[in-house]
Structure formats: C-alpha cells, structure tokens
Design a protein around this motif. Structure first.
Motif, PDB file in Angstrom:
ATOM      1  N   VAL A 135       7.295   2.335   3.162  1.00  8.30           N
ATOM      2  CA  VAL A 135       6.571   2.552   1.909  1.00  8.30           C
ATOM      3  C   VAL A 135       6.129   1.189   1.395  1.00  8.30           C
ATOM      4  CG1 VAL A 135       6.691   3.380  -0.463  1.00  8.30           C
ATOM      5  CG2 VAL A 135       7.915   4.605   1.344  1.00  8.30           C
ATOM      6  N   PHE A 136       4.851   1.085   1.051  1.00  4.19           N
ATOM      7  CA  PHE A 136       4.273  -0.164   0.572  1.00  4.19           C
ATOM      8  C   PHE A 136       3.787   0.065  -0.856  1.00  4.19           C
ATOM      9  CE2 PHE A 136       3.927   0.204   5.099  1.00  4.19           C
ATOM     10  CZ  PHE A 136       4.295  -1.048   5.577  1.00  4.19           C
ATOM     11  N   ALA A 137       4.173  -0.829  -1.764  1.00  9.41           N
ATOM     12  CA  ALA A 137       3.810  -0.602  -3.162  1.00  9.41           C
ATOM     13  C   ALA A 137       3.696  -1.916  -3.914  1.00  9.41           C
ATOM     14  CB  ALA A 137       4.846   0.294  -3.847  1.00  9.41           C
ATOM     15  N   THR A 138       2.811  -1.911  -4.895  1.00 12.54           N
ATOM     16  CA  THR A 138       2.648  -3.042  -5.816  1.00 12.54           C
ATOM     17  C   THR A 138       2.727  -2.503  -7.241  1.00 12.54           C
ATOM     18  OG1 THR A 138       0.237  -2.791  -5.704  1.00 12.54           O
ATOM     19  CG2 THR A 138       1.241  -4.393  -4.215  1.00 12.54           C
ATOM     20  N   PRO A 139       3.924  -2.197  -7.725  1.00 10.82           N
ATOM     21  CA  PRO A 139       4.056  -1.540  -9.021  1.00 10.82           C
ATOM     22  C   PRO A 139       4.005  -2.484 -10.214  1.00 10.82           C
ATOM     23  CG  PRO A 139       6.210  -1.868  -8.053  1.00 10.82           C
ATOM     24  CD  PRO A 139       5.214  -2.371  -7.041  1.00 10.82           C
ATOM     25  N   GLU A 140       3.801  -3.780  -9.989  1.00  9.04           N
ATOM     26  CA  GLU A 140       3.982  -4.751 -11.062  1.00  9.04           C
ATOM     27  C   GLU A 140       3.170  -4.431 -12.311  1.00  9.04           C
ATOM     28  OE1 GLU A 140       4.368  -7.366  -7.264  1.00  9.04           O
ATOM     29  OE2 GLU A 140       3.548  -5.422  -7.849  1.00  9.04           O
ATOM     30  N   VAL A 141       1.868  -4.124 -12.147  1.00 14.83           N
ATOM     31  CA  VAL A 141       1.037  -3.927 -13.343  1.00 14.83           C
ATOM     32  C   VAL A 141       1.476  -2.715 -14.154  1.00 14.83           C
ATOM     33  CG1 VAL A 141      -0.995  -5.144 -12.478  1.00 14.83           C
ATOM     34  CG2 VAL A 141      -0.715  -2.695 -11.986  1.00 14.83           C
ATOM     35  N   THR A 142       2.086  -1.730 -13.496  1.00 17.10           N
ATOM     36  CA  THR A 142       2.573  -0.566 -14.239  1.00 17.10           C
ATOM     37  C   THR A 142       3.816  -0.901 -15.046  1.00 17.10           C
ATOM     38  OG1 THR A 142       4.019   0.263 -12.461  1.00 17.10           O
ATOM     39  CG2 THR A 142       1.697   0.918 -12.406  1.00 17.10           C
ATOM     40  N   GLN A 169      -3.937  -0.847  -9.530  1.00 18.58           N
ATOM     41  CA  GLN A 169      -3.429   0.490  -9.803  1.00 18.58           C
ATOM     42  C   GLN A 169      -1.917   0.596  -9.642  1.00 18.58           C
ATOM     43  OE1 GLN A 169      -5.839   3.884  -8.185  1.00 18.58           O
ATOM     44  NE2 GLN A 169      -6.897   2.265  -7.064  1.00 18.58           N
ATOM     45  N   GLY A 170      -1.302  -0.447  -9.045  1.00 22.36           N
ATOM     46  CA  GLY A 170       0.122  -0.328  -8.739  1.00 22.36           C
ATOM     47  C   GLY A 170       0.378   0.766  -7.734  1.00 22.36           C
ATOM     48  N   ARG A 171      -0.472   0.860  -6.721  1.00 20.12           N
ATOM     49  CA  ARG A 171      -0.426   1.983  -5.788  1.00 20.12           C
ATOM     50  C   ARG A 171       0.785   1.946  -4.866  1.00 20.12           C
ATOM     51  NH1 ARG A 171      -5.595   3.426  -2.442  1.00 20.12           N
ATOM     52  NH2 ARG A 171      -4.166   5.110  -1.922  1.00 20.12           N
ATOM     53  N   LYS A 172       1.155   3.130  -4.396  1.00 16.53           N
ATOM     54  CA  LYS A 172       2.186   3.289  -3.376  1.00 16.53           C
ATOM     55  C   LYS A 172       1.541   3.936  -2.156  1.00 16.53           C
ATOM     56  CE  LYS A 172       6.269   4.804  -4.570  1.00 16.53           C
ATOM     57  NZ  LYS A 172       7.380   5.702  -4.986  1.00 16.53           N
ATOM     58  N   LEU A 173       1.799   3.359  -0.987  1.00 18.74           N
ATOM     59  CA  LEU A 173       1.209   3.848   0.252  1.00 18.74           C
ATOM     60  C   LEU A 173       2.299   4.212   1.239  1.00 18.74           C
ATOM     61  CD1 LEU A 173      -1.444   1.009   0.820  1.00 18.74           C
ATOM     62  CD2 LEU A 173      -1.854   3.218  -0.280  1.00 18.74           C
ATOM     63  N   ASN A 174       2.112   5.315   1.962  1.00 16.76           N
ATOM     64  CA  ASN A 174       3.001   5.570   3.087  1.00 16.76           C
ATOM     65  C   ASN A 174       2.493   4.804   4.300  1.00 16.76           C
ATOM     66  OD1 ASN A 174       0.956   7.114   4.407  1.00 16.76           O
ATOM     67  ND2 ASN A 174       1.628   8.975   3.347  1.00 16.76           N
ATOM     68  N   ALA A 175       3.191   4.900   5.410  1.00 16.63           N
ATOM     69  CA  ALA A 175       2.851   4.085   6.583  1.00 16.63           C
ATOM     70  C   ALA A 175       1.453   4.395   7.112  1.00 16.63           C
ATOM     71  CB  ALA A 175       3.899   4.306   7.674  1.00 16.63           C
ATOM     72  N   ILE A 176       1.104   5.659   7.160  1.00 18.08           N
ATOM     73  CA  ILE A 176      -0.217   6.035   7.688  1.00 18.08           C
ATOM     74  C   ILE A 176      -1.321   5.538   6.764  1.00 18.08           C
ATOM     75  CG2 ILE A 176      -1.714   7.954   8.309  1.00 18.08           C
ATOM     76  CD1 ILE A 176       0.559   7.424  10.290  1.00 18.08           C
ATOM     77  N   GLU A 177      -1.138   5.698   5.456  1.00 19.89           N
ATOM     78  CA  GLU A 177      -2.140   5.206   4.505  1.00 19.89           C
ATOM     79  C   GLU A 177      -2.287   3.692   4.613  1.00 19.89           C
ATOM     80  OE1 GLU A 177      -1.668   8.425   0.837  1.00 19.89           O
ATOM     81  OE2 GLU A 177      -0.227   6.788   1.047  1.00 19.89           O
ATOM     82  N   ALA A 178      -1.167   3.003   4.788  1.00 18.68           N
ATOM     83  CA  ALA A 178      -1.219   1.546   4.927  1.00 18.68           C
ATOM     84  C   ALA A 178      -1.944   1.139   6.207  1.00 18.68           C
ATOM     85  CB  ALA A 178       0.198   0.983   4.916  1.00 18.68           C
ATOM     86  N   GLU A 179      -1.759   1.914   7.262  1.00 21.55           N
ATOM     87  CA  GLU A 179      -2.466   1.626   8.514  1.00 21.55           C
ATOM     88  C   GLU A 179      -3.968   1.829   8.346  1.00 21.55           C
ATOM     89  OE1 GLU A 179      -1.875   2.652  13.240  1.00 21.55           O
ATOM     90  OE2 GLU A 179      -1.626   4.276  11.784  1.00 21.55           O
ATOM     91  N   LEU A 180      -4.360   2.898   7.681  1.00 24.17           N
ATOM     92  CA  LEU A 180      -5.781   3.155   7.447  1.00 24.17           C
ATOM     93  C   LEU A 180      -6.411   2.075   6.581  1.00 24.17           C
ATOM     94  CD1 LEU A 180      -5.662   7.021   6.834  1.00 24.17           C
ATOM     95  CD2 LEU A 180      -6.589   5.833   8.842  1.00 24.17           C
TER      96      LEU A 180
END
Length: 262
Positions: A135-142, A169-180
């Motif tokens: 899981v890849f995420a950048t939640p800082e701004v939230t 957006q502070g999005r969270k990505l699963n592995a497939i979304e991160a690959e795309l």
C-alpha cells in the motif's frame, strides 16, 4: 539492543532491512543516521553492485516516527531561536539525496505500507518491486502537514501531473494502481524470486557504466532533484507547528473528519 537496520552482504549484493516491526519500520533520527552511514559506506565500495531495501514484519516503512514531534504539533516556535526540528527534517532530506546518489543499483522490495517518508524512500530506488499487499500513500496533507522533503523525489519518479494527484489528495494506492501510475515496476507474489531475477538481468550491465549512467541521469535538467532541503524543512516544520496539524492529527486519532473537510 535490537538492531534497527539489518545489513546482509552476499557477494556484490547487500540487503538493508528496516527492522522495527512494532512501529511498522517508522523512521526516527537514529534510523535515518544509520541509513545515511550505510549509504556512505556503499558509495565507497567498488565491489558492491546491488542494494536491496526492504522492511521487516510485513511492512516496508510507515513514514516518520511522530513520537519525536508530538510536543511540537500545533505549537509555534520562538522565532528568536533556531527551531531544532528544521535540522531534523533536513537530515531526512540528506538521506533521500544520499539514496538517490548511490552509484549502485538500488531496488526497493515493498511489502505492506510504504507511507509518507516511506514512499519517499521508494521514490529514491532505481527499481521497485511490490507484493500484492503493498500500500502506497501520502496522507500528510489530510493531516495538515506538508510532504515537503519527499515532494521532489515523488515528482521525479512520477512527473508533475501524477505527483500532484498523489501529494495534493493524500491518495492511497494498492500495488496494481501504483504499477499503473509508474510508481512500481513490477507486482510479484514472490518478492525474493523477482528481486533475484531482476539482479540476474541487471548483472549483464557493467558496474562502472551503470554508475556513470546513473550520474548522467541525475544531472539531466528534466530528471534532476533540486536541492530544496532547507525550504522543504522550513515548510514541513511550519505546517507541523500550525493549527491545521493539531486539528488534522486530533481528527485522525478521533476517527472523525477534520474541520476543513466538506
């Protein structure tokens, strides 16, 4: 005392494992210093060709250990004295630059969360292989905090548009979304097998040529990471000491939306 950074050397390969599973391998100042020292040693080792960075306990890295910042959240600093948190933030920036400057091939093998500063580590790697549960995420701004030190590295890895979609957006990505998105190069059910297969393919490249190519890529105007460690540190600390961070983290702990959310 438990080792926080495990290092296992096997010929031309060294494996660095973040080893604080109780805190999902969160980065504190001591671990940052250990990683910087490891980068210094690696940079001087002409016999080393590959570095594999991973985390223990089913997690890659959950970002910075906020325990050291708790007393600062939402509390302004007396501007008459230097803010010690600025130096700490800059030191994390030093680590990101050190990882990016390694002459060896750096491979990130990611299981579980790679969040905030952990995602910054991922973006320093030449190749990223992820398990399906990554899981890849950048939640800082939230949370009311600016992801300042990692921003240039996310921008270099993904380009401007994708970096904005992720960071703002502070999005969270699963592995497939991160690959795309291009954050991950390969999703694998067996990280060890895939990492070893990648190293086998990369072994056909001469190490000196690889080091020179990495240096050239690092100097390209459209690829280079600008050195914004000082303003990034100031932006991070200013946001951390702001009322927004106090509200954002309080909302997170209470499992409620922050006041600015619609």
């Amino acid at each position: 005392m438990k080792e926080r950074l495990l290092k296992h050397r096997d010929g031309a390969i060294v494996r660095w494992t973040l080893n604080d599973p109780a805190h999902r391998n969160a980065l504190d100042l001591d671990l940052v210093e250990e990683l910087i020292a490891a980068c210094t040693d690696a940079g001087a080792d002409s016999t080393l060709r590959f570095i594999v960075l991973s985390g223990s306990g089913g997690a890659f890295c959950s970002g910075g250990n906020v325990a050291g910042f708790t007393e600062a959240i939402g509390r302004p600093w007396d501007e008459g004295h230097p803010d010690p948190l600025i130096a700490q933030s800059k030191r994390f920036g030093d680590l990101l630059h050190a990882l990016s400057a390694l002459p060896q091939v750096l491979i990130a093998a990611v299981e579980g969360p790679a969040v905030a500063g952990g995602l910054g580590l991922v973006c320093c790697a030449d190749f990223v292989i992820a398990a399906p549960d990554a899981v890849f995420a950048t939640p800082e701004v939230t949370l009311g905090i600016a992801p300042a030190q990692i921003a240039p590295f996310v921008w270099r890895r993904l380009g401007d548009a994708a970096a904005r979609r992720l960071l703002l957006q502070g999005r969270k990505l699963n592995a497939i979304e991160a690959e795309l998105l291009g954050l991950v190069d390969q999703v694998s059910e067996d990280l060890a097998v895939s990492v070893n297969a990648l190293i086998d393919r990369l072994s056909r490249a001469a190490p000196g040529a690889v080091a020179l190519t990495k240096r050239l890529l690092g100097e390209l105007a459209g690829h280079a990471v600008l050195d914004v460690r000082e303003p990034a540190a100031r932006a991070f600390v200013a946001s951390l000491r702001s009322p927004e961070a106090h509200e954002g983290l309080a909302a997170f702990m209470s499992k409620r939306p922050p006041r600015w959310a619609r």
